[in-house]
Design a protein around this motif. Structure first.
Motif, PDB file in Angstrom:
ATOM      1  N   SER A   1       0.843  -1.190   0.000  1.00  0.00           N
ATOM      2  CA  SER A   1       0.000   0.000   0.000  1.00  0.00           C
ATOM      3  C   SER A   1       0.881   1.244   0.000  1.00  0.00           C
ATOM      4  N   LYS A   2       0.409   2.300  -0.637  1.00  0.00           N
ATOM      5  CA  LYS A   2       1.156   3.561  -0.613  1.00  0.00           C
ATOM      6  C   LYS A   2       1.196   4.163   0.785  1.00  0.00           C
TER       7      LYS A   2
ATOM      8  N   LYS B   1      -4.736  -7.819  -4.621  1.00  0.00           N
ATOM      9  CA  LYS B   1      -4.370  -6.424  -4.881  1.00  0.00           C
ATOM     10  C   LYS B   1      -5.274  -5.457  -4.125  1.00  0.00           C
ATOM     11  N   SER B   2      -6.540  -5.780  -4.013  1.00  0.00           N
ATOM     12  CA  SER B   2      -7.472  -4.925  -3.279  1.00  0.00           C
ATOM     13  C   SER B   2      -7.137  -4.889  -1.797  1.00  0.00           C
TER      14      SER B   2
ATOM     15  N   ALA C   1      -4.069  -2.750  -1.362  1.00  0.00           N
ATOM     16  CA  ALA C   1      -4.390  -1.331  -1.550  1.00  0.00           C
ATOM     17  C   ALA C   1      -5.039  -0.733  -0.307  1.00  0.00           C
ATOM     18  N   HIS C   2      -5.759  -1.555   0.454  1.00  0.00           N
ATOM     19  CA  HIS C   2      -6.393  -1.088   1.691  1.00  0.00           C
ATOM     20  C   HIS C   2      -5.479  -1.271   2.905  1.00  0.00           C
TER      21      HIS C   2
ATOM     22  N   PRO D   1      -4.600  -1.141  -8.269  1.00  0.00           N
ATOM     23  CA  PRO D   1      -5.458  -0.134  -7.634  1.00  0.00           C
ATOM     24  C   PRO D   1      -4.655   1.129  -7.339  1.00  0.00           C
ATOM     25  N   SER D   2      -5.327   2.250  -7.293  1.00  0.00           N
ATOM     26  CA  SER D   2      -4.634   3.539  -7.113  1.00  0.00           C
ATOM     27  C   SER D   2      -3.848   3.593  -5.809  1.00  0.00           C
ATOM     28  N   GLY D   3      -4.271   2.840  -4.804  1.00  0.00           N
ATOM     29  CA  GLY D   3      -3.574   2.893  -3.518  1.00  0.00           C
ATOM     30  C   GLY D   3      -2.478   1.870  -3.371  1.00  0.00           C
ATOM     31  N   CYS D   4      -2.056   1.273  -4.492  1.00  0.00           N
ATOM     32  CA  CYS D   4      -1.123   0.149  -4.447  1.00  0.00           C
ATOM     33  C   CYS D   4       0.122   0.453  -5.273  1.00  0.00           C
TER      34      CYS D   4
END
Length: 288
Positions: free
Chosen positions: A169-170, A225-226, A229-230, A246-249
């Motif tokens: 995750s970012k 991946k989801s 990302a969370h 995903p954008s948060g990954c």
């Protein structure tokens, strides 16, 4: 003895259902039941067991299945060779595949096959490495995409080295690093891919004598991946599966370069149609 009965029996063994077999072969359920009954009468023993959960093979049915599939394979090969003599390549190729190959490679490969060999039918059978290898061994599959590093039972054509990447995750502190050491993943929640049989992520940890802190085990790559990302854990996946994230990954290389080596495993005695599929696949991979 009619080979149609063999084909019916083989498909019943695969699908575990008279109804599904009838739909697949374009027969009535009564015809399927009749074919199995005739085989049982000719052999002198039961081949299948019927229950509420479906159709399963008896021990005797299992004992005959491999040889019956061999007969079907050589019959198919005979007809394909005859077609080749007349200048027409035709037949069916049953291909074992998994998610990344199905989505990234096969659409274009099949398009080429349909243009160059319109009389060859491609049948796809999805599974993990173990299921694909088993399918080739028992005659259910003609060729299949597998991990080259963990198989020595077939003729194998090496196709591609697919790098393994860590996904985080970012929000995770590891996202700031350019590379990640495998040892850094031991003390953080890890989401382990759980497709059956051998797979490269398990082997990566085992080969390094490390034990990941597994929080979840998931089969679907999109679910992994989801979760990442969370910020519910980190994971490792092949690069072919990480073209969209995903954008948060974020995907980060491992400090120790690690790969899975993808190849196409085949039977030792290929039919003409399978040979064409293999050649088209090799050519397409080389052009990429």
């Amino acid at each position: 003895m009619s080979l149609v009965k063999y084909e019916v029996f083989s498909k019943v063994a695969e699908l575990g259902s008279f109804t599904k077999t009838a739909d697949f072969l374009g027969l009535t359920q009564s015809a399927v039941s009749h074919a199995i009954a005739n085989l049982e009468k000719e052999f002198g023993f039961s081949l299948v067991q019927r229950s509420r959960s479906g159709i399963t093979l008896t021990n005797e049915g299992h004992a005959l299945l491999l040889n019956i599939r061999k007969v079907l394979h050589y019959d198919e090969q005979l007809h394909q060779e005859a077609a080749k003599i007349t200048g027409l390549t035709k037949g069916t190729v049953r291909v074992g595949t998994f998610t990344s190959v199905s989505s990234k490679w096969l659409p274009e490969i099949i398009n080429i096959m349909e243009i160059e060999f319109p009389n060859i039918r491609i049948e796809l059978i999805e599974g993990d490495y173990f299921e694909i290898e088993k399918g080739i061994l028992n005659g259910k599959i003609d060729c299949g995409f597998i991990n080259v590093d963990h198989s020595n039972h077939f003729d194998i054509i090496t196709l591609k080295k697919d790098r393994l990447l860590c996904i985080v995750s970012k929000q995770n502190a590891l996202s700031q690093q350019k590379t990640i050491q495998l040892t850094q993943l031991v003390d953080v929640p890890f989401i382990m891919p759980t497709y059956g049989g051998y797979h490269e992520v398990k082997f990566l940890f085992e080969n390094s004598q490390l034990q990941p802190n597994i929080r979840f085990g998931l089969m679907a790559e999109d679910s992994i991946k989801s979760m990442v990302a969370h910020d519910l854990g980190v994971s490792i996946l092949p690069e072919m599966l990480l073209e969209t994230l995903p954008s948060g990954c974020k995907a980060i290389p491992l400090a120790q370069d690690s790969y899975r080596v993808l190849g196409l495993a085949t039977r030792f005695n290929l039919s003409p149609a399978t040979k064409q599929f293999v050649e088209v696949t090799k050519r397409w991979i080389k052009e990429q």
